[in-house]
Design an enzyme around this catalytic site. Structure first.
Site, PDB file in Angstrom:
ATOM      1  N   GLU A   1       0.793  -1.241   0.000  1.00  0.00           N
ATOM      2  CA  GLU A   1       0.000   0.000   0.000  1.00  0.00           C
ATOM      3  C   GLU A   1       0.822   1.286   0.000  1.00  0.00           C
ATOM      4  O   GLU A   1       0.626   2.155   0.845  1.00  0.00           O
ATOM      5  CB  GLU A   1      -0.955  -0.017   1.200  1.00  0.00           C
ATOM      6  CG  GLU A   1      -1.818  -1.262   1.237  1.00  0.00           C
ATOM      7  CD  GLU A   1      -2.757  -1.323   2.443  1.00  0.00           C
ATOM      8  OE1 GLU A   1      -2.607  -0.503   3.363  1.00  0.00           O
ATOM      9  OE2 GLU A   1      -3.645  -2.186   2.451  1.00  0.00           O
TER      10      GLU A   1
ATOM     11  N   GLU B   1      -6.299 -10.745  -1.409  1.00  0.00           N
ATOM     12  CA  GLU B   1      -7.105 -10.553  -0.189  1.00  0.00           C
ATOM     13  C   GLU B   1      -8.587 -10.524  -0.543  1.00  0.00           C
ATOM     14  O   GLU B   1      -9.352  -9.704  -0.023  1.00  0.00           O
ATOM     15  CB  GLU B   1      -6.684  -9.249   0.517  1.00  0.00           C
ATOM     16  CG  GLU B   1      -5.189  -9.167   0.794  1.00  0.00           C
ATOM     17  CD  GLU B   1      -4.755  -7.981   1.653  1.00  0.00           C
ATOM     18  OE1 GLU B   1      -5.623  -7.331   2.268  1.00  0.00           O
ATOM     19  OE2 GLU B   1      -3.550  -7.723   1.723  1.00  0.00           O
TER      20      GLU B   1
END
Ligand code: GLA
Length: 373
Positions: free
Chosen positions: A157, A262
């Site tokens: 991220e 995910e």
């Protein structure tokens, strides 16, 4: 008295012998020729506390990711102190079940202790010191599992929604090259491990473009990025399958693999604007935001199954680029989406229900694999 024969006949009548629960097609078998199917595991699955859950994981999945136990705050909570025990159990569980074992994650702005960025007086450290700390952390953690953990989410991220680099403490203190450095250190610690960049919302064009640029630059500098992880924290409307399709294609065109890392689908009303998966986002709890406490209505169950089927059709289309599709969790009961961005909701984002039984979405995902044969 029931004879042996009558027991067999009765069983056949109920279909029990023809389709006993664990003889049904499993996710990993259905997709064996296309990509691995993974699950992110909470500690209960490998600590021995949830044997039924562990059996379900072993039966259905051929890759695992630890939900938390390899994040910096868990594995390296104090400057001198590593806590490797839970991660050791995690890796042993994967080895015992012959799974592809993922490490998650080395460098991230969340779930990283404050001391990492500070000296003894609480003052921010400089570039050289932070690079040294990053190096030593990666050398210790990746080095410990060298040859056993097969692939690492090296940086998690790093991007803003507009595609620019996030001003995390890593970026601010070290500079933009912290990403390249993290990959270099990980490669040095285990030259054979696959290395990944993992990100959310790159289905949206501005962030995707930033991510493509980032990966292109890393590759041009000789950094061994094996794959981009698309986290896949989705909801019923977002992203469109065309966005997913275009995103996978964009990274495949760069010559890297794609992992869906995910995956889950939030079925509850949206309580925040935007499509962030920012773990620090929070919203106030309201009853209207938690409508399915007594169960997911059949039409919603069906819609979820259709949504999963549409996504897996896109994944299968890109089977040459995709190496793994990992769900963030195993059953609805354990999903983080029961508590994010609001605590205490009843969500239904995964393929197994609260009892660990396959949902219609499971059947839909299996059916997509079969239809492709
Ligand atoms: C992010 C992280 C994961 C996890 C999920 C939500 O996507 O990469 O480690 O924290 O959020 O639980």
């Amino acid at each position: 008295m029931m004879t042996f024969q009558s027991v067999i006949l009765a069983a056949l009548g109920t279909g029990a012998l023809l389709a006993p629960l664990h003889a049904q097609t499993t996710l990993k078998d259905a997709y064996r020729d296309s990509f691995r199917i993974g699950a992110a595991l909470g500690r209960q699955f490998y600590s021995g506390n949830d044997p039924a859950g562990a059996a379900l994981v072993a039966a259905q999945f051929d890759s695992i990711t630890p939900e938390n136990d390899l994040k910096w705050e868990h594995v390296h909570p104090t400057p001198q102190g590593f806590n490797f025990d839970p991660a050791d159990r995690y890796v042993e569980f994967g080895e015992k079940n012959h799974m592809f074992i993922v490490g998650h994650c080395l460098v991230w702005h969340s779930q990283t202790p404050r001391w990492v960025f500070q000296d003894d007086q609480g003052k921010e450290v400089g570039r050289d010191e932070l690079l040294r700390r990053m190096h030593d952390h990666i050398a210790a953690v990746v080095g410990r599992y060298k040859g056993r953990i097969n692939g690492w989410d090296v940086v998690n991220e790093a991007l803003n929604e507009d595609g620019t680099l996030r001003r995390s403490p890593w970026q601010r203190i070290i500079g933009d090259d912290y990403i390249a450095k993290a990959f270099e250190y990980a490669h040095e610690a285990d030259p054979k491990a696959e290395l990944y960049y993992n990100e959310y919302s790159i289905e949206n064009e501005p962030k995707r473009k930033g991510c493509v640029e980032l990966i292109r630059k890393l590759l041009a500098a000789g950094i061994p990025v094996k794959a981009v992880g698309m986290q896949g924290h989705y909801n019923m409307e977002w992203p469109g399958v065309d966005q997913v399709d275009a995103t996978i294609a964009a990274f495949a065109a760069l010559g890297v693999k794609v992992n869906i890392t995910e995956l889950d689908i939030d079925v509850l009303p949206r309580v925040r604007p935007g499509n962030t998966a920012d773990v620090n986002a929070r919203a106030e709890a309201t009853a209207a935001a938690n409508p399915y406490t007594a169960g997911l209505p059949p039409e919603k169950q069906r819609a979820l199954a259709d949504r999963y089927a549409a996504l897996f059709q896109v994944f299968l289309k890109h089977r040459d680029a995709i190496t793994r599709v990992t769900f963030w969790g195993v059953t609805d009961k354990g999903s983080w989406l029961n508590n994010w961005p609001m605590r205490g909701r009843t969500n239904y984002p995964l393929l197994f229900d609260r009892e660990g039984k396959p949902k219609p979405a499971f059947d839909a995902v299996i059916a997509v694999a079969k239809s492709a044969r």
